[in-house]
Design an enzyme around this catalytic site. Sequence first.
Site, short mmCIF file in Angstrom:
data_model
loop_
_atom_site.label_atom_id
_atom_site.label_comp_id
_atom_site.label_asym_id
_atom_site.label_seq_id
_atom_site.Cartn_x
_atom_site.Cartn_y
_atom_site.Cartn_z
N LEU A 34 26.39 51.82 58.69
CA LEU A 34 24.96 52.16 58.61
C LEU A 34 24.07 50.93 58.75
CD1 LEU A 34 25.11 54.79 55.72
CD2 LEU A 34 24.71 55.26 58.14
N ALA A 57 23.90 55.39 51.70
CA ALA A 57 22.68 54.63 51.43
C ALA A 57 23.03 53.30 50.77
CB ALA A 57 21.75 55.42 50.50
N TYR A 58 22.08 52.40 50.82
CA TYR A 58 22.14 51.17 50.01
C TYR A 58 21.52 51.55 48.68
CZ TYR A 58 21.47 46.30 48.61
OH TYR A 58 21.50 45.11 47.94
N TYR A 96 19.27 62.61 51.80
CA TYR A 96 18.90 62.43 50.39
C TYR A 96 17.98 61.24 50.23
CZ TYR A 96 22.59 65.79 49.50
OH TYR A 96 23.36 66.93 49.51
N THR A 98 14.84 59.63 47.12
CA THR A 98 14.81 59.24 45.71
C THR A 98 13.44 59.38 45.04
OG1 THR A 98 15.09 57.30 44.26
CG2 THR A 98 14.48 56.86 46.52
N ASP A 99 13.47 59.55 43.74
CA ASP A 99 12.26 59.52 42.90
C ASP A 99 11.61 58.14 42.94
OD1 ASP A 99 14.78 58.86 41.60
OD2 ASP A 99 13.61 58.40 39.83
N TYR A 122 14.20 48.85 47.00
CA TYR A 122 15.03 50.05 47.21
C TYR A 122 14.15 51.26 47.53
CZ TYR A 122 17.71 54.23 45.94
OH TYR A 122 18.26 55.48 45.93
N LYS A 126 13.84 53.33 51.06
CA LYS A 126 14.15 54.77 51.14
C LYS A 126 12.93 55.53 51.70
CE LYS A 126 17.26 56.85 49.86
NZ LYS A 126 18.48 57.30 50.59
N1 LIG Z 1 22.50 57.19 42.47
C1 LIG Z 1 21.30 57.60 42.09
O1 LIG Z 1 20.94 57.56 40.91
C2 LIG Z 1 20.34 58.17 43.11
C3 LIG Z 1 19.07 58.55 42.66
C4 LIG Z 1 18.17 59.09 43.59
C5 LIG Z 1 18.56 59.22 44.91
N2 LIG Z 1 19.79 58.81 45.31
C6 LIG Z 1 20.13 58.97 46.73
O2 LIG Z 1 21.17 59.93 46.83
C7 LIG Z 1 22.03 59.62 47.92
C8 LIG Z 1 23.47 59.57 47.47
O3 LIG Z 1 23.60 58.56 46.47
P1 LIG Z 1 24.97 58.26 45.72
O4 LIG Z 1 24.66 58.05 44.30
O5 LIG Z 1 26.00 59.26 46.16
O6 LIG Z 1 25.31 56.84 46.36
P2 LIG Z 1 26.62 55.94 46.17
O7 LIG Z 1 27.59 56.59 45.25
O8 LIG Z 1 26.14 54.55 45.89
O9 LIG Z 1 27.27 55.96 47.62
C9 LIG Z 1 26.67 55.32 48.71
C10 LIG Z 1 27.52 55.58 49.93
O10 LIG Z 1 26.91 54.91 51.04
C11 LIG Z 1 27.92 54.17 51.69
N3 LIG Z 1 27.40 53.00 52.37
C12 LIG Z 1 26.68 51.96 51.85
N4 LIG Z 1 26.47 51.05 52.81
C13 LIG Z 1 27.07 51.49 53.94
C14 LIG Z 1 27.19 51.00 55.27
N5 LIG Z 1 26.67 49.82 55.64
N6 LIG Z 1 27.85 51.75 56.18
C15 LIG Z 1 28.40 52.92 55.83
N7 LIG Z 1 28.34 53.46 54.61
C16 LIG Z 1 27.66 52.74 53.68
C17 LIG Z 1 28.87 53.74 50.58
O11 LIG Z 1 30.09 53.35 51.16
P3 LIG Z 1 31.06 52.27 50.45
O12 LIG Z 1 31.85 53.08 49.45
O13 LIG Z 1 31.86 51.73 51.55
O14 LIG Z 1 30.15 51.26 49.78
C18 LIG Z 1 28.95 55.04 49.79
O15 LIG Z 1 29.84 55.94 50.40
C19 LIG Z 1 21.49 58.29 48.50
O16 LIG Z 1 20.64 58.59 49.57
C20 LIG Z 1 20.68 57.71 47.37
O17 LIG Z 1 19.65 56.86 47.85
C21 LIG Z 1 20.69 58.30 44.43
#
Ligand SMILES: NC(=O)c1ccc[n+]([C@@H]2O[C@H](COP(=O)([O-])OP(=O)(O)OC[C@H]3O[C@@H](n4cnc5c(N)ncnc54)[C@H](OP(=O)(O)O)[C@@H]3O)[C@@H](O)[C@H]2O)c1
Length: 292
Positions: A34, A57-58, A96, A98-99, A122, A126
Amino acid sequence: MLVTGASGQVGGELLTTLAPLGTVIAPSRAEMDLASASSVRAFLRASRPEWIVSAGAYTAVDKAESEPELAYAINAEAAGVIGEEAKALGAGVIHYSTDYVFNGAGTKPWVETDPTWPLGVYGASKLAGEQALLASGAAAMIFRTSWVYGATGKNFLRTILRLAREREELRIVNDQHGAPTWSRDLARMAAHVIGACGGSPENAGTFAGVYHAAGAGETTWAGFAAEAIRMLQEREPAAKLARVTGIPTVEYPTPAARPANSRLNCGKLTATFGWEMPEWRDSLTQVIREID
Ligand SMILES: NC(=O)c1ccc[n+]([C@@H]2O[C@H](COP(=O)([O-])OP(=O)(O)OC[C@H]3O[C@@H](n4cnc5c(N)ncnc54)[C@H](OP(=O)(O)O)[C@@H]3O)[C@@H](O)[C@H]2O)c1
């Protein structure tokens, strides 16, 4: 259906919830990076998905402050490329967000049309991703969520439950308000949304836009932790677990500022798709049952 971020919390759950709907492909980071627009473009052109469910996502909120280029490449530029390629393919996009696109002012749950004002890199990256995706003209549905957790992966809940076994007291912020959201609920929602489009990406255009999708109800991080520990204590009556003491955010400084009000009004999601996000406590009860 192509899932990005399949090794993450939401992406991992998507592999299971989407499987009954058709073939799911989940490129690894090596196959579709990504951070590289050309890698994303090449993989999408070769695989030609009908749906792109974009959970990659990052997500390192604090680290993003010192790595803005990488955060923008992954969260903003890749989202734009996904939009352009989806438009060319006629694919539907579920994305997806974020807040953290909001500044956290006030106490009212945010609606989709409220003004955005991210407090850090961040959130800004987003938001730029949302804008790029919408500008691409793809049939993209963007779901802003909050406080994502699950039984696996790196998340607040797992950290708290580990620390609760190691310490007597946990001091946790009690002046940020929002709702924990189970990764599986977000994955189920995606399957429901594809179903609401009759499985056909041509119908997704009707629903293009931004939605809020977070666990129902609200709490604080301290409230979330206390409830999780209470549930774990019920499961393991003999365990010695920490008590939670609420502290103000000023006592827990972080490189990136967090919104004090992360409440998301999910009415549009329900009105449009007939989908209600479960109460955060109900989902937490299930996760505590299955967590290690
Ligand atoms: N976590 C929260 O509290 C939260 C809150 C609000 C919104 N969100 C949003 O919800 C969505 C899902 O979040 P999540 O919590 O499931 O995230 P997560 O557990 O941190 O997972 C992120 C994913 O993105 C992949 N990724 C990161 N950099 C990449 C790259 N350069 N190329 C390919 N893949 C890459 C990671 O792969 P690797 O395993 O290889 O790193 C992982 O599979 C995201 O859009 C996030 O912004 C999350």
